[in-house]
Design an enzyme around this catalytic site. Structure first.
Site, mmCIF file in Angstrom:
data_model
loop_
_atom_site.group_PDB
_atom_site.id
_atom_site.type_symbol
_atom_site.label_atom_id
_atom_site.label_comp_id
_atom_site.label_asym_id
_atom_site.label_seq_id
_atom_site.Cartn_x
_atom_site.Cartn_y
_atom_site.Cartn_z
ATOM 1 N N TYR A 1 50.100 47.222 31.577
ATOM 2 C CA TYR A 1 48.516 48.147 32.048
ATOM 3 C C TYR A 1 47.411 47.066 30.946
ATOM 4 C CZ TYR A 1 44.758 50.648 33.232
ATOM 5 O OH TYR A 1 43.212 50.687 32.487
ATOM 6 N N LYS B 1 44.465 44.316 30.723
ATOM 7 C CA LYS B 1 42.970 44.390 30.932
ATOM 8 C C LYS B 1 42.340 43.707 30.128
ATOM 9 C CE LYS B 1 42.357 47.065 33.958
ATOM 10 N NZ LYS B 1 41.069 47.469 35.503
#
Length: 253
Positions: A156, A160
């Site tokens: 994740y 990002k």
């Protein structure tokens, strides 16, 4: 051109931060196009906005699916003749997995949700953003893009970090057309996203504010107000930036 003729597209807008962003942009005078994958909720949200005097429409498509994104963004652009604001709000943790046991499918799903989606929607919207006024793309990154996320959230964080980079790359690529590209980085925001831990472990949820300089969680409206600013002419000289909306959480107190 009057603000009411301007069009804003918000992905992942059927709940949480995305809906508040759509509502705020609608209050600012935009025609707002909400995207999501829960069609019943999409219809309900449009009804809510319409009752407030906001011109809104819902398009149901999966932002991780290239063909769905391309065809729907094209349909939106052709219907209105322009897109002035694209808010790439859709995204999420996608679950947790340490790298040793991480499947390729999990890896690809998280990257698709957070990074591929930004690429697909932005690419499809650019021809219509060129026809807009003070056109802008607003992406969502995260503290995890800098600190690589907590246990099991490494991919994740990686996705990002990619959003942070693609925001700056798009800004470089589109500056000649006067299209601005920025990102927001929300901290811990009190949304239904946290409903499970809020109900099952309220003490853990309550403790989260201890890591935030201002001593409280953020509200979706506080993200929406920053997105509203970035979309406005007040931000006409801001591009390739990421604004932290976390009450000082990024300082890691």
């Amino acid at each position: 051109m009057n603000p009411e003729n301007k069009v804003a597209v918000v992905t992942g807008a059927t709940g949480g931060i995305g809906f508040e962003v759509a509502k705020r942009l609608g209050q600012d005078g935009y025609t707002v196009v909400l995207n999501g994958i829960e069609n019943d909720m999409g219809t309900k949200r449009v009804e809510e906005l319409t009752k407030e005097g906001i011109t809104a429409e819902y398009y149901g498509f999966d932002v991780t699916k290239e063909e769905e994104v391309t065809s729907n963004i094209k349909a939106i652009g052709e219907k209105y003749g322009r897109i002035d604001v694209l808010v790439n709000n859709a995204g999420g943790l996608g679950g947790r997995s340490r790298f040793e046991e991480m499947t390729t499918e999990f890896y690809r799903n998280v990257m698709a949700l957070n990074l591929d989606s930004v690429f697909f929607t932005s690419r499809a919207a650019i021809p219509f953003l060129k026809k807009g006024e003070n056109s802008t793309i607003i992406n969502y990154t995260s503290n995890a893009g800098w600190n690589a996320g907590g246990p099991g959230a490494g991919i994740y964080g990686t996705s990002k970090a990619g959003v942070h980079a693609i925001t700056r790359a798009l800004a470089k690529d589109l500056a000649e057309y006067g299209i601005r590209v920025n990102a927001v980085s929300p901290g811990t925001i009190d949304t239904p996203f946290h409903a499970q831990i809020k109900s099952t472990k309220p003490e853990v949820f309550a403790s989260w504010k201890d890591n935030i300089l201002l001593g409280r969680l953020g509200q979706p409206e506080e993200v929406a107000s920053v997105v509203s600013f970035l979309a406005s002419k007040d931000a006409s000289f801001i591009t390739a930036e990421t604004i932290q909306i976390g009450g000082g959480q990024a300082l890691g107190i």
